[in-house]
Design an enzyme around this catalytic site. Structure first.
Site, PDB file in Angstrom:
ATOM      1  N   LYS A   1       0.860  -1.187   0.000  1.00 57.69           N
ATOM      2  CA  LYS A   1       0.000   0.000   0.000  1.00 57.69           C
ATOM      3  C   LYS A   1       0.894   1.234   0.000  1.00 57.69           C
ATOM      4  CE  LYS A   1      -1.661   2.846   3.049  1.00 57.69           C
ATOM      5  NZ  LYS A   1      -1.657   4.056   2.214  1.00 57.69           N
TER       6      LYS A   1
ATOM      7  N   GLY B   1      -5.129   3.397  -1.238  1.00 56.51           N
ATOM      8  CA  GLY B   1      -6.099   3.895  -0.262  1.00 56.51           C
ATOM      9  C   GLY B   1      -5.383   4.577   0.884  1.00 56.51           C
TER      10      GLY B   1
ATOM     11  N   GLY C   1      -4.622   0.645   5.207  1.00 58.82           N
ATOM     12  CA  GLY C   1      -3.482   0.373   6.096  1.00 58.82           C
ATOM     13  C   GLY C   1      -3.906  -0.472   7.294  1.00 58.82           C
TER      14      GLY C   1
ATOM     15  N   GLU D   1      10.453   1.315   9.969  1.00 61.64           N
ATOM     16  CA  GLU D   1      11.467   2.320   9.616  1.00 61.64           C
ATOM     17  C   GLU D   1      10.797   3.667   9.807  1.00 61.64           C
ATOM     18  OE1 GLU D   1      14.565   1.834   8.842  1.00 61.64           O
ATOM     19  OE2 GLU D   1      14.561  -0.322   8.531  1.00 61.64           O
TER      20      GLU D   1
ATOM     21  N   CYS E   1      14.159  10.637   5.823  1.00 59.82           N
ATOM     22  CA  CYS E   1      14.092  10.306   7.253  1.00 59.82           C
ATOM     23  C   CYS E   1      15.440  10.399   7.929  1.00 59.82           C
ATOM     24  CB  CYS E   1      13.558   8.891   7.388  1.00 59.82           C
ATOM     25  SG  CYS E   1      14.426   7.742   6.307  1.00 59.82           S
TER      26      CYS E   1
ATOM     27  N   GLU F   1      10.521  16.227  14.118  1.00 61.16           N
ATOM     28  CA  GLU F   1      10.929  16.028  12.733  1.00 61.16           C
ATOM     29  C   GLU F   1      10.141  17.006  11.852  1.00 61.16           C
ATOM     30  OE1 GLU F   1       9.649  12.372  10.864  1.00 61.16           O
ATOM     31  OE2 GLU F   1      11.638  12.118   9.995  1.00 61.16           O
TER      32      GLU F   1
END
Ligand code: NAD
Length: 508
Positions: free
Chosen positions: A184, A214, A220, A258, A292, A393
């Protein structure tokens, strides 16, 4: 309706395009100009059920389950060839979908993806899934084998910042290990992953690789809680990752996470400041800062602070921000409006706190792309490590500079974060820099460079930056489970030592 708006990204299940069993769809926006260029099917639990069922059937096919590692490696090589043959269209779709530059797609995404596929194809060809343990001696002779087996159906959930790269980094080791996959992609960037899966279906058996488009709440969650999914491999924000882990725990799924980062880059007094100025900007501003493992907390020795700030501002001045399809562009737009608003919120907060802007701090409206989401390269100094812009972040082209006066203080500041994905040291004393690296709490430490990812080097986070590792051998093992098979060679019950714990006089 223009030709471009007629584009629609549906699902891909059991070897064919599938629009989903509900007609619901959402717009897909090109972040370079803010225009809708396609629509995407909004999948739901029913679509996930169909995809997982297809993946389960494919997993149970003897032709897939019993395929030799050598043949699996050959199949992966073919996947690499397909991507190479379609590189130009994939690069264009990726750029339009995510706002990443064509320069990045050509110079990084495609080469790294092909390298990664070659690495795992080679690795699986030379992997022995059965390891014999030393036979135990007489009188109770026993033999044990450790088997590495695939897990089954793996659900891969990916973000919007490097859609193809992150998809391939999960799909390929998952298939190499013998699993089947339902992926996904982010609802912001469905195009490149859907197209990639369609292309790979030319060489993969049907049902082995499926995509359901989606959002997180419907597709998810349905994947994460599906009883027939054996592993969830997720890349995305820490907050969603933690939620996924909780949900997956209910059905004891394996989970790989991750997650986010806030990488500290320590600039020592003896650093080559020209190298550092180019490297720090590469480490923090590449891909509009949407990586990231970016280095976004810049810890600078006070003795060199002013000189380095001048150099950083000068380097930022040379960066070209604008049309991602122009090969001269350094970085393109922020990938979506929500993220753009978040970044501008952090910048406005820093202004209200009276922090010093070394450069940037404003949106950009490049000519012809006024509707896009562009942000100037922004460097903010006099930051304290407990401020939001030092701890959270931002995921944009914004660097926070913190001064330090001695090395121990720098290491403490570097580690005072909930994240632990990347960290780095800029110094001309490489031996000493390694001593510092040893004390930094992060999965990847880079000395005098940044973003030094390699196909054969494990990558992943300490602390809130994740669980598990991708890339390298660890990345393959993450998609395998282990079984031990014990064979007793002793036929005389009297010699079975453990049996004497229950039986007093076994007969032969
Ligand atoms: P996100 O967490 O919002 O979304 C990531 C994916 O999770 C998307 O596909 C989304 O639809 C899905 N999702 C959202 N809610 C879900 C739910 N409840 N259940 C299941 N799936 C759900 O992240 P993003 O905004 O797409 O990406 C940016 C984040 O990703 C940043 O925090 C960045 O650091 C992180 N990231 C990490 C790495 C890494 O390797 N560590 C790499 C790239 C990005």
């Amino acid at each position: 309706m223009s030709l471009q708006q007629e584009l629609h990204y549906g699902h891909f299940i059991d070897g064919q395009d599938y629009l989903g069993h509900t007609p619901e769809s959402i717009d897909v926006i090109n972040p370079a100009n803010g225009e809708v260029y396609a629509t995407m099917s909004m999948g739901d639990k029913g679509d996930v059920d169909a995809a997982v069922a297809a993946a389960k059937r494919a997993f149970n096919q003897p032709s897939w389950r019993e395929m030799s590692n050598n043949d699996r490696g050959d199949l992966l090589f073919k996947c690499g060839q397909v991507i190479g043959a379609h590189a130009e269209e994939l690069m264009f779709i990726e750029s339009r979908d995510s706002g990443g530059t064509i320069r990045r797609a050509a110079g990084m995404d495609i080469p790294i993806v092909i390298d990664l596929i070659g690495y795992y194809a080679d690795l699986i060809k030379t992997t022995n899934n059965i390891v014999d343990l030393p036979t135990k001696p007489l009188p109770e002779a026993g033999h044990a084998q450790v088997w590495q087996e695939p897990i089954g159906v793996c659900a891969l959930i990916t973000p919007w910042n490097f859609p193809i790269f992150i998809a391939v980094a999960k799909i390929i080791p998952a298939l190499a290990a013998g699993n089947t996959v339902v992926i996904k992609p982010s609802e912001y960037t469905p195009a490149s992953t859907t197209h990639l899966v369609q292309l790979l279906s030319d060489v993969l058996p049907k049902g082995v690789l499926n995509v359901v488009n989606g959002d997180g709440a419907s597709v998810g969650e349905a994947l994460t809680t599906h009883p027939d999914v054996g592993k969830v491999s997720f890349t995305g924000s820490t907050c969603v990752g933690k939620h996924i882990q909780k949900m997956a725990t209910e059905s004891c799924k394996l989970v790989g996470l991750e997650l986010g980062g806030k990488g500290p880059a320590i600039v020592m007094k003896d650093a080559d400041l020209d190298l550092a100025a180019y490297g720090i900007t590469f480490g923090g501003l590449f891909n509009s800062g949407q990586a990231c493992e970016s280095g976004t907390r810049i810890l600078v020795h006070e003795a060199i602070h002013d000189q380095l700030m001048e150099k950083l501002a000068a380097v930022c001045d040379t960066l070209v921000v604008g049309n991602p399809l122009d090969p001269a562009t350094s970085y393109g737009p922020i990938a979506n409006k929500n993220q753009y608003d978040r970044i501008m919120g952090y910048i406005d907060g820093a202004k209200q706190q009276g922090l010093t802007f070394v450069c940037g701090g404003e949106p950009i409206k490049p000519k012809g792309f006024e509707g896009g989401y562009y942000v100037q390269p922004t460097i903010i100094t006099d930051v304290k490590n407990d401020m939001d812009i030092a701890q959270q972040e931002i995921f944009g082209p914004v660097l926070s500079v913190i001064k330090f006066s001695d090395e121990q203080q720098a290491i403490e500041i570097a580690n005072e974060t909930s994240y632990g994905l990347s960290a780095g040291v800029w110094s001309d004393d490489l031996v000493h820099a390694q001593k510092i690296a040893k004390q930094l709490q992060a999965g990847s430490i880079w000395i005098n460079d940044w973003h030094m990812l390699r196909s054969d080097a494990p990558f992943g986070g300490y602390k809130n930056s994740g669980i598990g590792r991708e890339f390298g051998i660890a990345g393959l093992q993450a998609f395998m489970q282990t079984k031990t098979i014990g064979v007793s060679l002793e036929r005389d019950p009297r010699n079975k030592m453990m049996w004497s714990l229950l039986h007093t006089s076994p007969q032969q």
